[in-house]
Scaffold this active site. Structure first.
Site, PDB file in Angstrom:
ATOM      1  N   ASP A  60       4.903 -13.218  43.123  1.00  0.00           N
ATOM      2  CA  ASP A  60       5.373 -12.018  43.836  1.00  0.00           C
ATOM      3  C   ASP A  60       5.186 -12.200  45.346  1.00  0.00           C
ATOM      4  OD1 ASP A  60       6.043  -9.492  44.662  1.00  0.00           O
ATOM      5  OD2 ASP A  60       4.677  -8.436  43.305  1.00  0.00           O
ATOM      6  N   HIS A  66      15.227  -6.700  38.666  1.00  0.00           N
ATOM      7  CA  HIS A  66      14.556  -6.251  39.891  1.00  0.00           C
ATOM      8  C   HIS A  66      15.090  -6.980  41.131  1.00  0.00           C
ATOM      9  CE1 HIS A  66      11.432  -4.506  42.350  1.00  0.00           C
ATOM     10  NE2 HIS A  66      11.037  -5.712  42.732  1.00  0.00           N
TER      11      HIS A  66
HETATM   12  C1  HEM Z   1       4.948  -2.857  40.592  1.00  0.00           C
HETATM   13  C2  HEM Z   1       6.068  -2.893  41.285  1.00  0.00           C
HETATM   14  C3  HEM Z   1       6.757  -4.169  41.677  1.00  0.00           C
HETATM   15  C4  HEM Z   1       6.662  -5.408  41.139  1.00  0.00           C
HETATM   16  C5  HEM Z   1       5.799  -5.849  39.968  1.00  0.00           C
HETATM   17  C6  HEM Z   1       7.548  -6.270  41.888  1.00  0.00           C
HETATM   18  C7  HEM Z   1       7.736  -7.615  41.640  1.00  0.00           C
HETATM   19  C8  HEM Z   1       8.606  -8.412  42.318  1.00  0.00           C
HETATM   20  C9  HEM Z   1       8.857  -9.795  42.019  1.00  0.00           C
HETATM   21  C10 HEM Z   1       8.148 -10.599  40.940  1.00  0.00           C
HETATM   22  C11 HEM Z   1       9.803 -10.239  42.858  1.00  0.00           C
HETATM   23  C12 HEM Z   1      10.439 -11.643  42.885  1.00  0.00           C
HETATM   24  C13 HEM Z   1       9.703 -12.590  43.781  1.00  0.00           C
HETATM   25  C14 HEM Z   1       9.764 -12.245  45.234  1.00  0.00           C
HETATM   26  O1  HEM Z   1      10.755 -12.469  45.926  1.00  0.00           O
HETATM   27  O2  HEM Z   1       8.760 -11.686  45.687  1.00  0.00           O
HETATM   28  C15 HEM Z   1      10.148  -9.146  43.723  1.00  0.00           C
HETATM   29  C16 HEM Z   1      11.077  -9.195  44.728  1.00  0.00           C
HETATM   30  C17 HEM Z   1      11.362  -8.148  45.564  1.00  0.00           C
HETATM   31  N1  HEM Z   1      10.883  -6.875  45.490  1.00  0.00           N
HETATM   32 FE1  HEM Z   1       9.583  -6.191  44.140  1.00  0.00          FE
HETATM   33  N2  HEM Z   1       8.151  -5.519  42.855  1.00  0.00           N
HETATM   34  C18 HEM Z   1       7.698  -4.237  42.758  1.00  0.00           C
HETATM   35  C19 HEM Z   1       8.065  -3.180  43.552  1.00  0.00           C
HETATM   36  C20 HEM Z   1       8.943  -3.245  44.593  1.00  0.00           C
HETATM   37  C21 HEM Z   1       9.300  -2.146  45.444  1.00  0.00           C
HETATM   38  C22 HEM Z   1       8.748  -0.716  45.348  1.00  0.00           C
HETATM   39  C23 HEM Z   1      10.181  -2.615  46.362  1.00  0.00           C
HETATM   40  C24 HEM Z   1      10.862  -1.891  47.488  1.00  0.00           C
HETATM   41  C25 HEM Z   1      11.215  -0.643  47.484  1.00  0.00           C
HETATM   42  C26 HEM Z   1      10.378  -4.018  46.089  1.00  0.00           C
HETATM   43  C27 HEM Z   1      11.199  -4.840  46.803  1.00  0.00           C
HETATM   44  C28 HEM Z   1      11.405  -6.169  46.526  1.00  0.00           C
HETATM   45  C29 HEM Z   1      12.252  -7.019  47.329  1.00  0.00           C
HETATM   46  C30 HEM Z   1      13.025  -6.605  48.573  1.00  0.00           C
HETATM   47  C31 HEM Z   1      12.257  -8.269  46.718  1.00  0.00           C
HETATM   48  C32 HEM Z   1      13.027  -9.508  47.148  1.00  0.00           C
HETATM   49  C33 HEM Z   1      14.397  -9.431  46.567  1.00  0.00           C
HETATM   50  C34 HEM Z   1      15.229 -10.636  46.981  1.00  0.00           C
HETATM   51  O3  HEM Z   1      15.205 -11.649  46.272  1.00  0.00           O
HETATM   52  O4  HEM Z   1      15.933 -10.540  47.992  1.00  0.00           O
HETATM   53  N3  HEM Z   1       9.622  -4.357  45.011  1.00  0.00           N
HETATM   54  N4  HEM Z   1       9.420  -8.037  43.354  1.00  0.00           N
END
Ligand code: HEM
Length: 421
Positions: free
Chosen positions: A228, A321
């Protein structure tokens, strides 16, 4: 430990914060610490210590920006939310911030706070940073209109199940450190000095992979097991500064500041346990082992959202996601600086409450963050296992001016000092 190199207090002070005059070095400059250190005494037996301990490292001041934002995330977090006491005015907040800024500067340099009751606990800064922010109500009531940055509360999101105990506060301190003992001491010093002016609403603790567990630079994992933090702006990106720091004129008292959004997101891990590995990977759109997109092999491969499988179905589900979080608009990006949390909770069948303290910094939350959160609120396969229970936003002022305190440029102006509050 006969024969092994030893780092006594004199060594530490000579090679660590004190030797660096408080200017110190950060994570990425770890080798610079080693370079300033004397060679460890010759070892006759096996040893694991090859340089000064990580505890000696300090984070350099960052000019006009507060530290703890662009800083490579430390292993531990204590997020403290205070409400100002009833009747507290601008002068009270200024006094509080002067005290807390002084504590943060001293402790971050590996020196005891003023009147520190446990000065020995301050000697291993371990990249301690303290980052302060003000909530919307403080801006509205205590910062004069001509110096007030624009910060609106977030709109309501349909899936949020907000709990009052994690709600918006007047002031926040994001305390980050690689060592939990140093962190606990810094937190206590700050709490003590804030006590005459403010009451603690919440303290939220978080953690990431400990330093030394995996090679430096490895992306941390969250408690769902996912890598993440892969797609995140870095200082090497040309648009990092406009995405994170407010880009106003040099005379703007908020120039070099930023905005912070805090979302406490609970995970339903017992239900997540029931999903098989392929299902879990489909929810995010990335592999669990490497963090690579389902269309690639390396963590940093660009996802191919147009790729289809033998049935003609998209390899990365458009409702996953990553597909939902990504925008074709490059300005809808922000700096994520999330921490895991887990706390005992006997009221829950699992016996614990776990999740993610989602922290993000952006120059403009309404433009950069809110559209992404709205998209995820409308549709995101991850929503079946996560619930946001806390939410708050803060204006994070620029770094303290020389000899001053964080927030001074907002609270004091040439035209109206704090004496009038
Ligand atoms: C418990 C809640 C969440 C989990 C477990 C989670 C997990 C992840 C994971 C595993 C990734 C893919 C790896 C990475 O690029 O970091 C990711 C990408 C991302 N997450 Fe989350 N996330 C959560 C909540 C959120 C929230 C609340 C937001 C924004 C409102 C968010 C925005 C993003 C963004 C912008 C990316 C990158 C997307 C891209 O590839 O351009 N995430 N998240």
């Amino acid at each position: 430990m006969a024969g092994g190199p030893r780092w006594d207090r004199r060594n530490l002070l000579r090679t660590g914060a004190a030797a660096l005059g408080g200017a110190g070095v950060g994570w990425s400059a770890a080798t610079a610490v080693a370079a300033t250190a004397p060679a460890p005494p010759a070892a006759s037996g096996p040893t694991t210590v090859v340089g000064p301990p990580a505890g000696a490292q300090t984070v350099p001041a960052l000019g006009r920006h507060q530290t703890g934002i662009a800083t490579t995330p430390q292993a531990h977090l204590a997020l403290v939310g205070w409400d100002l006491k009833p009747g507290a005015g601008r002068r009270d907040l200024a006094r509080m911030m002067r005290l807390l800024s002084d504590d943060a500067a001293r402790l971050g340099a590996g020196r005891p706070a003023l009147a520190d009751t446990e000065p020995d606990l301050a000697l291993h800064p371990a990249r301690l940073t303290v980052t302060f922010g003000f909530g919307p109500q403080v801006l509205r009531t205590l910062v004069p209109a001509q110096r007030r940055p624009v910060l609106e509360e977030l709109p309501a999101f349909s899936r949020d199940e907000l709990e009052e105990q994690w709600s918006q506060t007047d002031v926040v301190a994001q305390i980050c450190c690689d060592d939990p003992v140093t962190l606990a001491h810094a937190r206590r010093m700050l709490l003590k000095d804030a006590r005459p002016f403010a009451e603690v609403r919440w303290i939220q603790h978080g953690f990431r992979t400990a330093r030394g567990t995996v090679p430096e630079g490895t992306t941390s994992r969250n408690l769902m097991g996912q890598v993440d933090g892969t797609v995140n702006p870095t200082e090497a990106d040309p648009d990092f500064a406009p995405l994170v720091w407010t880009q106003t004129s040099d005379t703007d008292p908020f120039a070099g500041g930023t905005f912070l959004v805090v979302r406490r997101i609970r995970m339903q891990l017992d239900r997540w346990d029931r999903v098989d590995r392929a299902g879990r990977e489909g929810v995010i759109g990335r592999r669990l082992d490497t963090g690579a997109p389902l269309t690639g092999t390396d963590e940093f491969d660009a996802p191919d959202f147009s790729a289809t499988d033998h049935l003609g179905l998209p390899v990365i589900d458009p409702a996953s996601h990553v597909a939902r979080a990504r925008s074709s608009d490059p300005t809808q990006r922000f700096l994520r600086r999330a921490y895991n949390y887990t706390e005992p909770d006997p009221r829950r069948s699992t016996g614990e409450d776990s999740g993610l303290l989602f922290l993000a910094y952006a120059a403009d939350l309404a433009r950069q963050f809110v559209p992404v959160q709205q998209r995820l609120d409308e549709l995101d396969r991850l929503n079946a296992w996560v619930t946001t229970v806390g939410s708050a936003v803060y204006a994070v002022p620029p770094a303290a001016p020389a000899g001053g305190y964080v927030g001074q440029t907002l609270l004091e102006g040439a035209d109206d000092g704090v004496a009038d509050s």
